[in-house]
Design an enzyme around this catalytic site. Structure first.
Site, PDB file in Angstrom:
ATOM      1  CD  GLU A 148      -1.619  -2.411   1.741  1.00 14.09           C
ATOM      2  OE1 GLU A 148      -2.753  -3.449   0.897  1.00 14.09           O
ATOM      3  OE2 GLU A 148      -0.417  -2.711   1.790  1.00 14.09           O
ATOM      4  CG  HIS A 184     -10.542  -7.838   5.959  1.00 11.77           C
ATOM      5  ND1 HIS A 184      -9.499  -7.753   6.709  1.00 11.77           N
ATOM      6  CD2 HIS A 184     -10.153  -8.406   4.721  1.00 11.77           C
ATOM      7  CE1 HIS A 184      -8.934  -8.657   6.239  1.00 11.77           C
ATOM      8  NE2 HIS A 184      -9.655  -8.831   5.274  1.00 11.77           N
TER       9      HIS A 184
END
Length: 325
Positions: free
Chosen positions: A60, A129
């Site tokens: 990321e 998540h």
């Protein structure tokens, strides 16, 4: 008019940006051949090529760092962070570079970067998540933070975000991706990106929410109507900058405000709204502003997440408490 789910509406909006501007480039993990884990980018790499829709490495910080370089070279990168909890490895790049370069350069450098983040819980997923990181980014000067709650806004807001010369954190409520679609008018004139909207008028109390919680508030308002209570619901749509003009006008009429968020309450968006409305509407308030949100704890295991997430009953209980004053 085309019926679309939110995922399909975002896909259609991204498609239009790719068609309209050759400098728009999408990047993210598995967004190309797979079409993203939620299929939001499905078919885009096939139609626009691997140089426009890029399957990036599992890194990321690298995705966002590369986007900074691309923006400096005149591109308009749209980055997907696969899940909300995965954004934190890129946090340094976002708050130290993306948010500051325009200011640091005295306005000479622009950062037209959109960072798409599926966020929130309710999908039965594992740790990392189901996060709600919006307050981190809203607290950072230099970043715009927006979130859509329905397919119509998803379609238009993603296009407006990509067209912006400012960096935009674009939060997508993943629980709403594949709900039953609505009619989207692709020729309509959308409201400004950074503006709140009254989605249900009312006179007895005001509910303010964003993202996933807007639909929960609408369900609560429908249930309250059966008991003769008329609740106004406002969709913030933008978290930074906060547009509270419609909320101020509403509270001046209703005298009561309940803020609803999925994120933990402590130092959250609802706290800022509560402070500003208390400052601006003190003499109109008939009751204290009440905040509803997740509990101040790490997001729980999926088997008990429904006990954590704000629901219709918690909102109606807050309405009862507000009207009791």
């Amino acid at each position: 008019m085309t019926r679309m789910s939110m995922a399909k509406a975002l896909n259609a909006g991204l498609r239009r940006t790719l068609e309209a501007d050759p400098q728009v480039v999408l990047a993210g993990e598995d967004i190309g051949k797979l079409g993203g884990v939620f299929r939001v980018t499905e078919g885009l790499q096939k139609d626009f090529g691997e140089h426009r829709v890029i399957d990036s490495p599992l890194a990321e910080a690298g995705i966002i760092g590369t986007a900074v370089g691309m923006a400096l070279r005149g591109y308009r990168p749209v980055c997907e962070i696969q899940f909300d909890g995965f954004v934190f490895p890129a946090f340094d790049q976002i708050v130290s570079q993306v948010a500051r370069l325009h200011y640091r350069s005295g306005g000479r450098l622009k950062m037209p970067i959109v960072i798409r983040i599926p966020y929130g819980g309710g999908i039965g997923s594992v740790e990392h998540h189901s996060e709600s990181p919006e307050a981190y980014f809203a607290h950072t000067p230099g970043l715009k933070v927006v979130t859509c709650s329905n397919p119509i806004d998803g379609y238009w807001m993603i296009q407006q975000a990509v067209a912006s010369d400012d960096p935009v954190i674009f939060l997508e409520p993943k629980r709403r991706y594949h709900e039953k679609g609505v009619e989207v008018d692709e020729k309509a004139s959308p409201p400004p990106l950074h503006s709140a909207q009254v989605v249900r008028p009312g006179r007895d109390a005001t509910l303010v929410a964003y993202g996933t919680m807007v639909n929960v508030c609408l369900d609560a308002a429908a249930a309250a109507a059966e008991e003769g209570r008329d609740l106004e619901v406002i969709d913030l749509r933008t978290i930074a900058p906060l547009d509270l003009s419609s909320t101020v006008e509403s509270v001046q009429r209703t005298g009561r405000l309940i803020t609803v968020q999925e994120a933990p309450l402590n130092l959250g968006v609802g706290s800022e709204i509560s402070a500003r409305i208390t400052e601006q509407c003190f003499y109109s308030l008939e009751a204290p502003v009440i905040r509803i949100g997740g509990y101040d704890m790490p997001y729980p295991p999926s088997r008990v997440e429904e006990d954590y997430l704000p629901d219709l009953d918690r909102i109606l209980d807050a309405v009862d408490r507000s009207l009791a004053y």
